[in-house]
Design a protein around this motif. Structure first.
Motif, PDB file in Angstrom:
ATOM      1  N   HIS A 155      48.457  49.850  61.315  1.00 15.69           N
ATOM      2  CA  HIS A 155      48.943  48.243  61.301  1.00 15.69           C
ATOM      3  C   HIS A 155      47.665  47.616  61.183  1.00 15.69           C
ATOM      4  CE1 HIS A 155      52.903  50.040  63.287  1.00 15.69           C
ATOM      5  NE2 HIS A 155      51.977  50.633  63.896  1.00 15.69           N
ATOM      6  N   MET A 156      47.813  46.592  60.320  1.00 16.89           N
ATOM      7  CA  MET A 156      46.906  45.680  59.691  1.00 16.89           C
ATOM      8  C   MET A 156      47.485  44.440  59.402  1.00 16.89           C
ATOM      9  SD  MET A 156      45.471  46.188  55.759  1.00 16.89           S
ATOM     10  CE  MET A 156      44.715  44.701  56.063  1.00 16.89           C
ATOM     11  N   GLU A 157      46.658  43.296  59.685  1.00 17.05           N
ATOM     12  CA  GLU A 157      46.956  42.118  59.358  1.00 17.05           C
ATOM     13  C   GLU A 157      46.376  41.746  57.984  1.00 17.05           C
ATOM     14  OE1 GLU A 157      44.730  38.037  60.970  1.00 17.05           O
ATOM     15  OE2 GLU A 157      46.016  39.112  62.662  1.00 17.05           O
ATOM     16  N   ARG A 158      47.331  41.757  57.095  1.00 16.19           N
ATOM     17  CA  ARG A 158      47.155  41.657  55.542  1.00 16.19           C
ATOM     18  C   ARG A 158      46.924  40.252  55.208  1.00 16.19           C
ATOM     19  NH1 ARG A 158      51.107  44.083  51.150  1.00 16.19           N
ATOM     20  NH2 ARG A 158      52.406  42.463  52.007  1.00 16.19           N
ATOM     21  N   ALA A 159      47.475  39.270  56.014  1.00 11.45           N
ATOM     22  CA  ALA A 159      47.211  37.741  55.553  1.00 11.45           C
ATOM     23  C   ALA A 159      47.134  37.039  57.000  1.00 11.45           C
ATOM     24  CB  ALA A 159      48.767  37.005  54.820  1.00 11.45           C
ATOM     25  N   ALA A 293      51.459  42.937  58.516  1.00 14.26           N
ATOM     26  CA  ALA A 293      52.088  41.736  59.143  1.00 14.26           C
ATOM     27  C   ALA A 293      50.923  40.435  58.911  1.00 14.26           C
ATOM     28  CB  ALA A 293      52.063  42.060  60.682  1.00 14.26           C
ATOM     29  N   SER A 294      51.323  39.346  59.557  1.00 12.67           N
ATOM     30  CA  SER A 294      50.531  38.068  59.282  1.00 12.67           C
ATOM     31  C   SER A 294      49.731  37.723  60.593  1.00 12.67           C
ATOM     32  CB  SER A 294      51.332  37.000  58.890  1.00 12.67           C
ATOM     33  OG  SER A 294      52.328  36.664  59.902  1.00 12.67           O
ATOM     34  N   GLY A 295      48.727  36.823  60.590  1.00  8.94           N
ATOM     35  CA  GLY A 295      48.146  36.601  61.819  1.00  8.94           C
ATOM     36  C   GLY A 295      48.971  35.755  62.467  1.00  8.94           C
TER      37      GLY A 295
END
Length: 435
Positions: A155-159, A293-295
């Motif tokens: 799971h990473m914060e892409r934006a 997901a986003s910040g």
């Protein structure tokens, strides 16, 4: 603690107490010192039940948070926390200094060096070295975690924010958007990133910031993202419903800067998120399934679970989740230090060699950056010193510990713990709910 089977394949991580018990009984050996990994001597992966873990990534410009956790019915439990400190700033400064020295040779009375023209095309997806470093180091550590733990998902914060939630031309979807809760977090996270987490009017930082309408709503200003900025409480109250042209009539330069930044805010967002998109593409190409997901959602998740702000806890809260049952009390801070320089000479300010370095980087079996333990029996430096070593050909080394540097340690008292791998390691306490 990470656990490997007798063939080096990853098993389910275990607790420190269980790892100590396995080591004392002789059923396991130390595979790696930092991060601590043990290898079982009497068990294979086929004989064990492996539930699997997930990895959360919160990419940043200076620090990247990485969390290893277990998932069950959208409930997460943190297993391991790691903060990766990048050295992109030093890479940028060294490249700038190199370019300045090369330009200087053409203007000073020195040997002429012809300029190199930029007539070569760059490949698609090219990033500056200081930005590519963030992608490479993060991918390197994700690869290491996959070797030490059974990673089934990432799971990473892409934006930093979801531009879909900010658009005024598209219909928002989902119950969170309809209620406006998540959309509010997206807007605030976007403004914090765009305006540098400081008041647009006085430049104050580290104080509570309010969302302010550049053109007041009472005078026809809209609620679009291009009409919003950040203001500290005193500036927000002083401005109130005053038009910005009147409020900043004595500061025309500041007025022009605010209006210019507000005209095209999404252009800056694309530049800020470029590294995260490159990391996402690299993970998609080589790793397990990647959820993004986003910040803004990460911040919303933390507010619901009551978790404090930190890079590793942000990584634990990335994506879709209902609750977090716990996280490790300590985290490992991994600092990218590099592997030394290729140059075997040190130049003076004019570019001439000042001294010559030894051709060999290894002395008495040690290399600068190795993780060592020194047990000095007598003298002013008597005691046990654990840390990274700085070697000298004389045989008297310096050891950098968490308490500072200890100089002049004889190599006869030094023992290897782990070879240099381009990183420095320290531990620190994780943020607590009561902090």
């Amino acid at each position: 603690m990470f656990v490997l089977d007798r063939h080096g394949r990853p098993l389910q991580p275990t607790s420190p107490a269980c790892a100590r018990k396995l080591l004392r009984s002789g059923r396991a050996v130390v595979h790696r010192h930092t991060p601590f990994v043990i290898r079982l001597k009497d068990r294979a992966a086929a004989d064990s039940t492996v539930q699997g873990v997930a990895v959360g990534i919160d990419p940043g410009s200076k620090h990247t948070g990485i969390a290893v956790f277990t998932e069950h019915d959208e409930s997460r439990t943190g297993v391991y926390a790691l903060q990766l400190d990048h050295r992109g700033g030093r890479i940028r400064d060294r490249l700038t200094a190199r370019a300045a020295r090369r330009r200087g040779r053409r203007s000073r009375n020195l040997r002429y060096r012809a300029p190199r023209f930029r007539n070569r095309t760059r490949p698609e997806g090219w990033l500056a070295p200081s930005l590519q470093h963030r992608v490479d180091t993060t991918m390197s550590w994700v690869g290491r975690l996959r070797r030490w733990a059974p990673v089934t998902a990432v799971h990473m914060e892409r934006a930093a924010f979801d531009t879909h939630a900010l658009s005024a031309d598209r219909a928002l979807e989902g119950v969170e958007y309809q209620r406006g809760t998540l959309a509010g977090y997206e807007v605030r996270e976007y403004l914090l990133t765009t305006w540098g987490r400081r008041c647009a009017y006085c430049g104050a930082t580290g104080v509570p910031l309010n969302i302010d309408h550049i053109h007041p709503r009472s005078r026809g200003g809209s609620g679009r993202i291009a009409n919003l900025t950040l203001a500290c409480v005193p500036c927000n109250q002083a401005k109130n419903a005053t038009p910005i042209e009147e409020f900043l009539k004595t500061k025309p330069a500041l007025l022009a800067r605010i209006l210019a930044r507000a005209k095209a805010p999404l252009r800056d967002a694309a530049a800020l998120n470029a590294t995260r998109w490159a990391l996402w593409r690299a993970l998609e190409a080589t790793g397990p399934p990647v959820a993004t997901a986003s910040g803004g959602r990460t911040k919303w998740n933390r507010s619901r679970t009551g978790a404090p702000k930190s890079h590793t806890l942000d990584a634990l809260h990335v994506g879709w989740l209902e609750t977090v049952t716990g996280w490790p009390s300590a985290l490992l801070v991994v600092t990218a230090t590099g592997r030394g320089a290729y140059a075997r000479t040190t130049p003076d300010r004019y570019g001439f060699p000042r001294l010559t370095r030894p051709r060999s980087k290894r002395h008495h079996g040690f290399q600068t950056g190795d993780l060592v333990r020194a047990n000095v029996p007598t003298g002013r430096k008597a005691g046990v010193h654990l840390g990274r070593v700085l070697v000298r050909s004389s045989g008297f080394f310096d050891i950098t510990t968490r308490h500072g540097r200890v100089a002049g340690i004889n190599h006869k008292h030094v023992r290897h713990l782990q070879r240099a791998d381009g990183y420095g390691y320290t531990t620190q306490k994780e943020a607590d709910r009561n902090d």
